[in-house]
Design a protein around this motif. Structure first.
Motif, mmCIF file in Angstrom:
data_model
loop_
_atom_site.group_PDB
_atom_site.id
_atom_site.type_symbol
_atom_site.label_atom_id
_atom_site.label_comp_id
_atom_site.label_asym_id
_atom_site.label_seq_id
_atom_site.Cartn_x
_atom_site.Cartn_y
_atom_site.Cartn_z
ATOM 1 N N ASP A 115 20.278 98.944 16.207
ATOM 2 C CA ASP A 115 19.930 97.408 15.976
ATOM 3 C C ASP A 115 20.856 96.982 15.536
ATOM 4 O O ASP A 115 21.695 96.538 14.812
ATOM 5 N N LEU A 117 20.421 93.680 14.153
ATOM 6 C CA LEU A 117 20.737 93.560 13.205
ATOM 7 C C LEU A 117 20.430 91.820 13.195
ATOM 8 O O LEU A 117 20.943 91.380 12.273
ATOM 9 N N PRO A 120 17.517 90.714 8.284
ATOM 10 C CA PRO A 120 17.890 91.789 7.599
ATOM 11 C C PRO A 120 16.293 92.241 7.030
ATOM 12 O O PRO A 120 16.030 93.467 6.426
ATOM 13 N N SER A 122 14.254 94.060 9.691
ATOM 14 C CA SER A 122 13.962 94.570 10.401
ATOM 15 C C SER A 122 13.762 95.971 10.466
ATOM 16 O O SER A 122 14.700 96.685 9.593
ATOM 17 N N ARG A 137 23.082 100.796 12.721
ATOM 18 C CA ARG A 137 23.312 98.979 12.455
ATOM 19 C C ARG A 137 23.984 98.432 12.814
ATOM 20 O O ARG A 137 25.473 99.334 12.612
#
Length: 175
Positions: A115, A117, A120, A122, A137
């Motif tokens: 991710d 990211l 915030p 997600s 992340r």
């Protein structure tokens, strides 16, 4: 040229490739031949609708079947990939229902999920973890500011995170 430069670095990097971008397949082949791991850099809709995330992108107004079809085609476009991460996607990665086919396709291929990211809220990494996939992340963006000193500062920040947690994920572009 960027892929060759990445392959020549003295430390491991992962090459994340946009599907259907110029030379995507060649970059994947060169990266693989040089021992670099590869991710599908899946374009996804950003919050700012005026920004185009690129070809083969996923949008919030798509149905689940269309998302699944696009992701499957994009996976084929980037050979040797071992995972997927989002390109942009600050809007799309908040839509849990539409992330399901993305994570399902990753699961079907035994891929990891990264991710980026970009927002915030997600849901991408959480959903992947829930499905039993390895997921990470992003901890640091290296080059939000395209300045050597700013990038070095971010590299030091990534090092501090790695020392504290035992690992850090830093994302940057091949400038």
């Amino acid at each position: 040229a960027f892929a060759r430069a990445l392959a020549d670095l003295d430390y491991p990097v992962v090459c994340s490739i946009l599907p259907f971008s110029t030379n995507a397949r060649e970059v994947a082949e060169l990266s693989h031949a040089n021992g670099l791991e590869i991710l599908l850099h899946q374009p996804m809709e950003p919050v700012d609708g005026t920004i185009n995330p690129g070809p083969a992108a996923l949008y919030d107004d798509m149905d689940v079947r269309t998302v699944r079809r696009i992701v499957a085609a994009n996976m084929e476009a980037v050979p040797h990939a071992i995972g997927v991460n989002n390109h942009m996607g600050s809007r799309f990665t908040q839509n849990r229902e539409l992330l399901v086919p993305v994570v399902d396709e990753a699961f079907r291929h035994d891929w990891l999920v990264l991710d980026s990211l970009t927002h915030p809220r997600s849901e991408l990494a959480d959903l992947a973890w829930e499905q039993g996939l390895p997921a990470l992340r992003r901890d640091v963006f290296l080059d939000v500011v395209k300045d050597e000193n700013a990038i070095l500062h971010q590299l030091h920040k990534a090092a501090r995170v790695a020392i504290k947690r035992g690992r850090a994920v830093a994302i940057g572009h091949p400038y």
